[in-house]
Design a protein around this motif. Sequence first.
Motif, PDB file in Angstrom:
ATOM      1  N   GLY A 195       4.054   8.929 -11.021  1.00  0.00           N
ATOM      2  CA  GLY A 195       2.825   9.028 -11.444  1.00  0.00           C
ATOM      3  C   GLY A 195       1.927   7.619 -12.075  1.00  0.00           C
ATOM      4  N   TRP A 196       2.301   6.744 -11.227  1.00  0.00           N
ATOM      5  CA  TRP A 196       1.627   5.126 -11.641  1.00  0.00           C
ATOM      6  C   TRP A 196       0.556   5.095 -10.893  1.00  0.00           C
ATOM      7  N   LYS A 197      -0.379   4.254 -11.830  1.00  0.00           N
ATOM      8  CA  LYS A 197      -1.675   3.734 -11.159  1.00  0.00           C
ATOM      9  C   LYS A 197      -1.186   2.452 -10.168  1.00  0.00           C
ATOM     10  N   ARG A 198      -2.263   1.815  -9.540  1.00  0.00           N
ATOM     11  CA  ARG A 198      -1.922   0.766  -8.536  1.00  0.00           C
ATOM     12  C   ARG A 198      -1.399  -0.167  -9.501  1.00  0.00           C
ATOM     13  N   THR A 199      -2.239  -0.435 -10.446  1.00  0.00           N
ATOM     14  CA  THR A 199      -2.112  -1.650 -11.524  1.00  0.00           C
ATOM     15  C   THR A 199      -0.660  -1.486 -12.121  1.00  0.00           C
ATOM     16  N   THR A 200      -0.184  -0.516 -12.282  1.00  0.00           N
ATOM     17  CA  THR A 200       1.130  -0.539 -13.010  1.00  0.00           C
ATOM     18  C   THR A 200       2.151  -0.798 -11.837  1.00  0.00           C
ATOM     19  N   THR A 201       2.023  -0.177 -10.751  1.00  0.00           N
ATOM     20  CA  THR A 201       3.077  -0.697  -9.469  1.00  0.00           C
ATOM     21  C   THR A 201       2.781  -2.218  -9.379  1.00  0.00           C
ATOM     22  N   TYR A 202       1.724  -2.622  -9.423  1.00  0.00           N
ATOM     23  CA  TYR A 202       1.757  -4.119  -8.888  1.00  0.00           C
ATOM     24  C   TYR A 202       2.397  -5.057 -10.309  1.00  0.00           C
ATOM     25  N   THR A 203       2.218  -4.340 -11.571  1.00  0.00           N
ATOM     26  CA  THR A 203       2.880  -5.226 -12.636  1.00  0.00           C
ATOM     27  C   THR A 203       4.099  -5.282 -12.485  1.00  0.00           C
ATOM     28  N   VAL A 204       4.779  -3.927 -12.412  1.00  0.00           N
ATOM     29  CA  VAL A 204       6.229  -3.653 -12.201  1.00  0.00           C
ATOM     30  C   VAL A 204       6.781  -4.624 -11.119  1.00  0.00           C
TER      31      VAL A 204
ATOM     32  N   GLY B 291       0.920  -1.321   0.005  1.00  0.00           N
ATOM     33  CA  GLY B 291      -0.072   0.072   0.143  1.00  0.00           C
ATOM     34  C   GLY B 291       0.845   1.186  -0.055  1.00  0.00           C
ATOM     35  N   GLU B 292       1.863   1.527   1.077  1.00  0.00           N
ATOM     36  CA  GLU B 292       2.765   2.527   0.934  1.00  0.00           C
ATOM     37  C   GLU B 292       3.565   2.538  -0.473  1.00  0.00           C
ATOM     38  N   LEU B 293       3.851   1.542  -0.894  1.00  0.00           N
ATOM     39  CA  LEU B 293       4.727   1.269  -2.494  1.00  0.00           C
ATOM     40  C   LEU B 293       3.673   2.060  -3.490  1.00  0.00           C
ATOM     41  N   VAL B 294       2.664   1.683  -3.247  1.00  0.00           N
ATOM     42  CA  VAL B 294       1.666   2.323  -4.465  1.00  0.00           C
ATOM     43  C   VAL B 294       1.585   3.764  -4.051  1.00  0.00           C
ATOM     44  N   ARG B 295       1.403   4.175  -2.974  1.00  0.00           N
ATOM     45  CA  ARG B 295       1.377   5.621  -2.744  1.00  0.00           C
ATOM     46  C   ARG B 295       2.639   6.310  -3.228  1.00  0.00           C
TER      47      ARG B 295
END
Length: 123
Positions: A37-46, A26-30
């Motif tokens: 400038g990433w969305k949550r889905t981009t963060t999880y994909t990478v 959650g903190e990494l997504v933020r």
Amino acid sequence: MKEYQLGAVESRFADLIWAGAPITTGELVRQAEQALGWKRTTTYTVLKRLCERGLFQTRDSVVTALISREEFYAMKSRRFVEESFDGSLPAFLAAFTARKKLSPQEIDQIRRMIDACGEEENS
């Protein structure tokens, strides 16, 4: 040792993880949203991609590093010298210093590193 390669954006993302690890997803997504400038889905994909490459792992929504930032960049530097200068560190230093003069402090630091390597070999 395993070869790791990251693109520029992946490197910035990995640096976020290394700076905060262990870090919750959650903190990494933020942080990725704010810094990249990433969305949550981009963060999880990478993140999934970097975990598959063996740099990080995620357990119970907490991301930890399997390899340190220092280890990663040391391997990257060695690979660069191998590929670009046939593994010759003196050739790399000659090329580097041809355009950028070293400061007295940098010269002293390099001498100390060389001396420390010599001491390790003599031990």
